[in-house]
Design a protein around this motif. Structure first.
Motif, PDB file in Angstrom:
ATOM      1  N   ASP A  45       7.126  -5.741  11.218  1.00 13.33           N
ATOM      2  CA  ASP A  45       8.375  -6.453  11.530  1.00 13.33           C
ATOM      3  C   ASP A  45       9.383  -6.368  10.378  1.00 13.33           C
ATOM      4  O   ASP A  45      10.559  -6.689  10.563  1.00 13.33           O
ATOM      5  CB  ASP A  45       8.090  -7.937  11.812  1.00 13.33           C
ATOM      6  N   GLY A  46       8.944  -5.955   9.207  1.00 11.51           N
ATOM      7  CA  GLY A  46       9.775  -5.959   8.005  1.00 11.51           C
ATOM      8  C   GLY A  46       9.037  -6.690   6.897  1.00 11.51           C
ATOM      9  O   GLY A  46       8.318  -7.657   7.166  1.00 11.51           O
ATOM     10  N   LEU A  47       9.215  -6.250   5.648  1.00 12.59           N
ATOM     11  CA  LEU A  47       8.454  -6.826   4.533  1.00 12.59           C
ATOM     12  C   LEU A  47       8.562  -8.343   4.478  1.00 12.59           C
ATOM     13  O   LEU A  47       7.556  -9.043   4.394  1.00 12.59           O
ATOM     14  CB  LEU A  47       8.933  -6.232   3.201  1.00 12.59           C
ATOM     15  N   LEU A  48       9.796  -8.862   4.502  1.00 12.42           N
ATOM     16  CA  LEU A  48       9.951 -10.311   4.329  1.00 12.42           C
ATOM     17  C   LEU A  48       9.377 -11.072   5.516  1.00 12.42           C
ATOM     18  O   LEU A  48       8.763 -12.123   5.347  1.00 12.42           O
ATOM     19  CB  LEU A  48      11.428 -10.664   4.140  1.00 12.42           C
ATOM     20  N   ALA A  49       9.583 -10.553   6.719  1.00  9.78           N
ATOM     21  CA  ALA A  49       9.051 -11.223   7.915  1.00  9.78           C
ATOM     22  C   ALA A  49       7.524 -11.251   7.872  1.00  9.78           C
ATOM     23  O   ALA A  49       6.904 -12.288   8.131  1.00  9.78           O
ATOM     24  CB  ALA A  49       9.531 -10.516   9.169  1.00  9.78           C
ATOM     25  N   ASP A  50       6.913 -10.127   7.527  1.00  9.30           N
ATOM     26  CA  ASP A  50       5.457 -10.085   7.513  1.00  9.30           C
ATOM     27  C   ASP A  50       4.885 -10.882   6.338  1.00  9.30           C
ATOM     28  O   ASP A  50       3.836 -11.511   6.469  1.00  9.30           O
ATOM     29  CB  ASP A  50       4.978  -8.625   7.526  1.00  9.30           C
ATOM     30  N   ALA A  51       5.604 -10.862   5.209  1.00  8.88           N
ATOM     31  CA  ALA A  51       5.203 -11.723   4.095  1.00  8.88           C
ATOM     32  C   ALA A  51       5.273 -13.182   4.533  1.00  8.88           C
ATOM     33  O   ALA A  51       4.419 -14.001   4.162  1.00  8.88           O
ATOM     34  CB  ALA A  51       6.107 -11.481   2.885  1.00  8.88           C
ATOM     35  N   GLY A  52       6.271 -13.499   5.355  1.00  7.56           N
ATOM     36  CA  GLY A  52       6.405 -14.859   5.877  1.00  7.56           C
ATOM     37  C   GLY A  52       5.218 -15.240   6.767  1.00  7.56           C
ATOM     38  O   GLY A  52       4.700 -16.354   6.681  1.00  7.56           O
ATOM     39  N   HIS A  53       4.777 -14.305   7.616  1.00 12.98           N
ATOM     40  CA  HIS A  53       3.597 -14.582   8.462  1.00 12.98           C
ATOM     41  C   HIS A  53       2.386 -14.897   7.581  1.00 12.98           C
ATOM     42  O   HIS A  53       1.623 -15.822   7.842  1.00 12.98           O
ATOM     43  CB  HIS A  53       3.252 -13.371   9.340  1.00 12.98           C
ATOM     44  N   GLY A  63       0.792  -1.237   0.000  1.00 16.69           N
ATOM     45  CA  GLY A  63       0.000   0.000   0.000  1.00 16.69           C
ATOM     46  C   GLY A  63       0.815   1.274   0.000  1.00 16.69           C
ATOM     47  O   GLY A  63       0.245   2.377   0.026  1.00 16.69           O
ATOM     48  N   GLY A  64       2.146   1.165  -0.023  1.00 20.43           N
ATOM     49  CA  GLY A  64       2.958   2.379   0.004  1.00 20.43           C
ATOM     50  C   GLY A  64       4.430   2.023   0.035  1.00 20.43           C
ATOM     51  O   GLY A  64       4.800   0.845   0.005  1.00 20.43           O
ATOM     52  N   PRO A  65       5.282   3.040   0.122  1.00 22.40           N
ATOM     53  CA  PRO A  65       6.725   2.821   0.027  1.00 22.40           C
ATOM     54  C   PRO A  65       7.276   2.013   1.206  1.00 22.40           C
ATOM     55  O   PRO A  65       6.777   2.100   2.323  1.00 22.40           O
ATOM     56  CB  PRO A  65       7.302   4.235   0.031  1.00 22.40           C
ATOM     57  N   LEU A  66       8.316   1.248   0.921  1.00 21.68           N
ATOM     58  CA  LEU A  66       8.952   0.398   1.929  1.00 21.68           C
ATOM     59  C   LEU A  66      10.323   0.953   2.307  1.00 21.68           C
ATOM     60  O   LEU A  66      10.991   1.586   1.490  1.00 21.68           O
ATOM     61  CB  LEU A  66       9.100  -1.016   1.383  1.00 21.68           C
ATOM     62  N   GLY A  67      10.728   0.698   3.522  1.00 18.30           N
ATOM     63  CA  GLY A  67      12.075   1.090   3.958  1.00 18.30           C
ATOM     64  C   GLY A  67      12.111   2.412   4.698  1.00 18.30           C
ATOM     65  O   GLY A  67      13.094   2.716   5.379  1.00 18.30           O
ATOM     66  N   ASP A  68      11.027   3.184   4.601  1.00 15.49           N
ATOM     67  CA  ASP A  68      11.015   4.491   5.279  1.00 15.49           C
ATOM     68  C   ASP A  68      11.076   4.343   6.799  1.00 15.49           C
ATOM     69  O   ASP A  68      11.656   5.192   7.493  1.00 15.49           O
ATOM     70  CB  ASP A  68       9.739   5.265   4.923  1.00 15.49           C
ATOM     71  N   GLY A  69      10.485   3.272   7.320  1.00 13.28           N
ATOM     72  CA  GLY A  69      10.479   3.073   8.771  1.00 13.28           C
ATOM     73  C   GLY A  69      11.891   2.859   9.296  1.00 13.28           C
ATOM     74  O   GLY A  69      12.304   3.473  10.288  1.00 13.28           O
ATOM     75  N   GLY A  70      12.651   1.998   8.611  1.00 14.08           N
ATOM     76  CA  GLY A  70      14.031   1.731   9.017  1.00 14.08           C
ATOM     77  C   GLY A  70      14.902   2.963   8.891  1.00 14.08           C
ATOM     78  O   GLY A  70      15.689   3.296   9.784  1.00 14.08           O
ATOM     79  N   ALA A  71      14.765   3.657   7.756  1.00  9.86           N
ATOM     80  CA  ALA A  71      15.553   4.892   7.552  1.00  9.86           C
ATOM     81  C   ALA A  71      15.108   5.963   8.542  1.00  9.86           C
ATOM     82  O   ALA A  71      15.932   6.705   9.085  1.00  9.86           O
ATOM     83  CB  ALA A  71      15.376   5.386   6.121  1.00  9.86           C
ATOM     84  N   GLY A  96      13.823  -5.609   5.307  1.00 11.96           N
ATOM     85  CA  GLY A  96      13.835  -6.081   6.690  1.00 11.96           C
ATOM     86  C   GLY A  96      13.703  -5.011   7.755  1.00 11.96           C
ATOM     87  O   GLY A  96      13.735  -5.309   8.950  1.00 11.96           O
ATOM     88  N   GLY A  97      13.544  -3.758   7.348  1.00 12.45           N
ATOM     89  CA  GLY A  97      13.617  -2.667   8.316  1.00 12.45           C
ATOM     90  C   GLY A  97      12.448  -2.601   9.289  1.00 12.45           C
ATOM     91  O   GLY A  97      12.606  -2.298  10.459  1.00 12.45           O
ATOM     92  N   GLY A  98      11.279  -2.910   8.793  1.00 10.76           N
ATOM     93  CA  GLY A  98      10.101  -2.827   9.667  1.00 10.76           C
ATOM     94  C   GLY A  98       9.660  -1.406   9.907  1.00 10.76           C
ATOM     95  O   GLY A  98      10.217  -0.448   9.343  1.00 10.76           O
ATOM     96  N   ASP A  99       8.612  -1.270  10.740  1.00 12.46           N
ATOM     97  CA  ASP A  99       8.067   0.039  11.137  1.00 12.46           C
ATOM     98  C   ASP A  99       7.498   0.841   9.966  1.00 12.46           C
ATOM     99  O   ASP A  99       7.352   2.067  10.063  1.00 12.46           O
ATOM    100  CB  ASP A  99       9.130   0.896  11.854  1.00 12.46           C
ATOM    101  N   ASP A 100       7.199   0.175   8.843  1.00  7.17           N
ATOM    102  CA  ASP A 100       6.663   0.919   7.695  1.00  7.17           C
ATOM    103  C   ASP A 100       5.165   1.195   7.834  1.00  7.17           C
ATOM    104  O   ASP A 100       4.676   2.224   7.366  1.00  7.17           O
ATOM    105  CB  ASP A 100       6.926   0.146   6.396  1.00  7.17           C
ATOM    106  N   TYR A 101       4.454   0.264   8.442  1.00  8.54           N
ATOM    107  CA  TYR A 101       3.004   0.401   8.652  1.00  8.54           C
ATOM    108  C   TYR A 101       2.245   0.694   7.359  1.00  8.54           C
ATOM    109  O   TYR A 101       1.287   1.456   7.341  1.00  8.54           O
ATOM    110  CB  TYR A 101       2.696   1.419   9.759  1.00  8.54           C
TER     111      TYR A 101
END
Lengths: 330, 330
Positions: A219-227, A160-168, A263-268
């Motif tokens: 938790d991060g794109l790959l982790a949440d995709a894994g869930h 639904g939106g850009p990834l990696g902003d939470g980690g950065a 893997g950064g997470g916190d993107d929401y």
């Protein structure tokens, strides 16, 4: 100032108590419990999050940012279910009464309540090491709820939106040495993405009854995709080149950017799967201003696989953030 | 052990997830949020409590007792509203993973869940100073809800069980020097009353639609009577001689007993007002085994007044326990 005066001064009033659908709040703050009336055809959706200093947010912060973030990350779980926010409770543990801190925290909390249209309905204020517990209550029709389970081979994988902003954004919030390429505007954008994430409730409501499965990226794109893959009993193929990335993130070299995006997470932002039969929704959502991007496909099998343009790599070892994970030898 | 494994090992399974009305839990632990289905004619009742070491419980404790108490005190707020428990979420902040602690805590929590017929539906586990947040969700018909507001002059003031046990139980739990009159059985009874209070849900369900107002005694009888009087805009007259007192409490001299019965708190019995027209309910409840006692009357005016047999004394200065109260000069 005692507990009751503190609650009255900072947490009662229309800014927090009437920030959402007041019709649904039959009884708010001030009794032994609150009373909520979901629509007749809806069920109650409930989720709890707690924020701890040092674990969930840096030592240096603005209380208003903390208040905003505490509520927004909890509301994000409602968005992930396709639910509409109704009310929330706040369990606030504070080491002492600091009126500036409380005024700032309440102001940020009220801003998040307004932005997400949710009313404060109750809570508990106690003395101890800083701990912020937020429980959100929303509503959704049971037949339309978006679960982690339900993705089918052939469905599209969307974000639904850009990834990696939470980690950065966390790196910015921590005051870490940053790329010289990062503009002041980029820095502000990322700090805001960390401290004031906007839960994708409006998108979640669109997905209700349409997406086959969904989760929010915390938790991060790959982790949440894994869930999602595990709950659905499928594999997800994700194309790295298609992952959306904000202009601000371009200030970092590829390797760092990739780490945060995957893997950064916190993107929401929401991660969801869409049956091909509903592909026309993509145009509708784009016309409504939602930045939904198709980033892969659901296939039979298990695990999360990353297509980097050259090969398909199994990414299950990138587990994402887990509390307590560093305490054992595994 | 990571966060997910911890949740799976200690908090998933029928002991906690199926302790109550599983029909009402459409979706429990394991997704972004839980889904609850109240009965068609009922609303959702929500309340949050947090427990902090040193503030809410002594340094020396059994984890199983703590687990029981954390849930029971939260459920007591549902009982006070005349609501039936459905589900609860647990926000658990722990300094480290201690498997013995977790096993004990989960066992006590499961016992409380079974005793109060309530299912664990979700939560959050994080690292930090020990903090236990419990949010309970119940259901009640809006027209039958028991609020603090609603007491009318002429109504009877009633309590649902003995007073003062919470205060005496805390003294026992703290290992304070105790009366030599106190038998081992009395000591065990009081320790259990502090650590394993039983929320009066069954009585609360009887009161729904009948009591004109109600609250649970957590801050102390006079303080909670004050909350009810203020919310209802009435005065409460309480006869000291009629307050029920357990045999164990008789081991202490009158002055100490009186302090605990009037201001000790932690009793978690219901305090409610009953219209005289419903006086016949008292016999019905007695026949059902409820230990309801009439202890006073509602009159026009304001405040809480104690009739000690000689005179009527205004007790509003005895405010009960409030967090942060000692931090200012007032």
């Amino acid at each position: 100032m005692g507990e009751f005066e503190l609650i009255h001064r900072y947490f009662q009033g229309p800014a927090l108590e009437a920030a959402g659908d007041v019709e649904a709040i039959t009884l708010g703050i001030g009794d032994d419990a609150a009373l909520l009336q979901p629509d007749p055809d809806k069920q109650c959706v409930v989720s709890t999050d707690s924020l701890v200093l040092g674990t969930h947010f840096p030592e240096h912060y603005l209380p208003a940012d903390l208040g905003y973030r505490a509520l927004a990350v909890a509301v994000s779980d409602l968005a992930a279910m396709g639910a509409r926010p109704l009310g929330f409770t706040l369990a606030l543990t504070l080491p002492q009464v600091d009126e500036d801190w409380l005024a700032g925290f309440a102001q940020g909390l009220a801003q998040a309540a307004e932005d997400h249209r949710i009313c404060l309905v109750g809570g508990d204020t106690t003395r101890g090491p800083l701990n912020i517990g937020v429980t959100v209550i929303g509503q959704v029709a049971a037949r339309k709820v978006v679960r982690r389970k339900g993705a089918q081979p052939g469905d599209l994988v969307c974000v639904g939106g850009p990834l990696g902003d939470g980690g950065a954004g966390l790196a910015v919030a921590l005051g870490e040495t940053l790329s010289e390429q990062l503009s002041d505007a980029g820095r502000d954008y990322l700090a805001k993405r960390f401290w004031r994430p906007r839960a994708q409730c409006d998108l979640g409501l669109e997905l209700a009854g349409i997406a086959s499965a969904g989760i929010d990226v915390s938790d991060g794109l790959l982790a949440d995709a894994g869930h999602l893959a595990r709950a659905s009993g499928v594999a997800l193929h994700v194309r790295y080149a298609d992952l959306p990335c904000s202009p601000a993130l371009q200030a970092w070299p590829e390797a760092q950017r990739r780490e945060w995006m995957l893997g950064g997470g916190d993107d929401y932002v929401l991660l969801f799967t869409l049956p091909v039969a509903s592909i026309s929704c993509l145009d509708v959502w784009a016309s409504q201003g939602f930045q939904v991007r198709v980033v892969g496909e659901v296939v039979a099998g298990q695990g999360v696989w990353l297509d980097d343009g050259q090969q398909l790599v199994n990414m299950d070892s990138l587990a994402g953030y887990q509390h307590f994970k560093d305490t054992t030898d595994d």
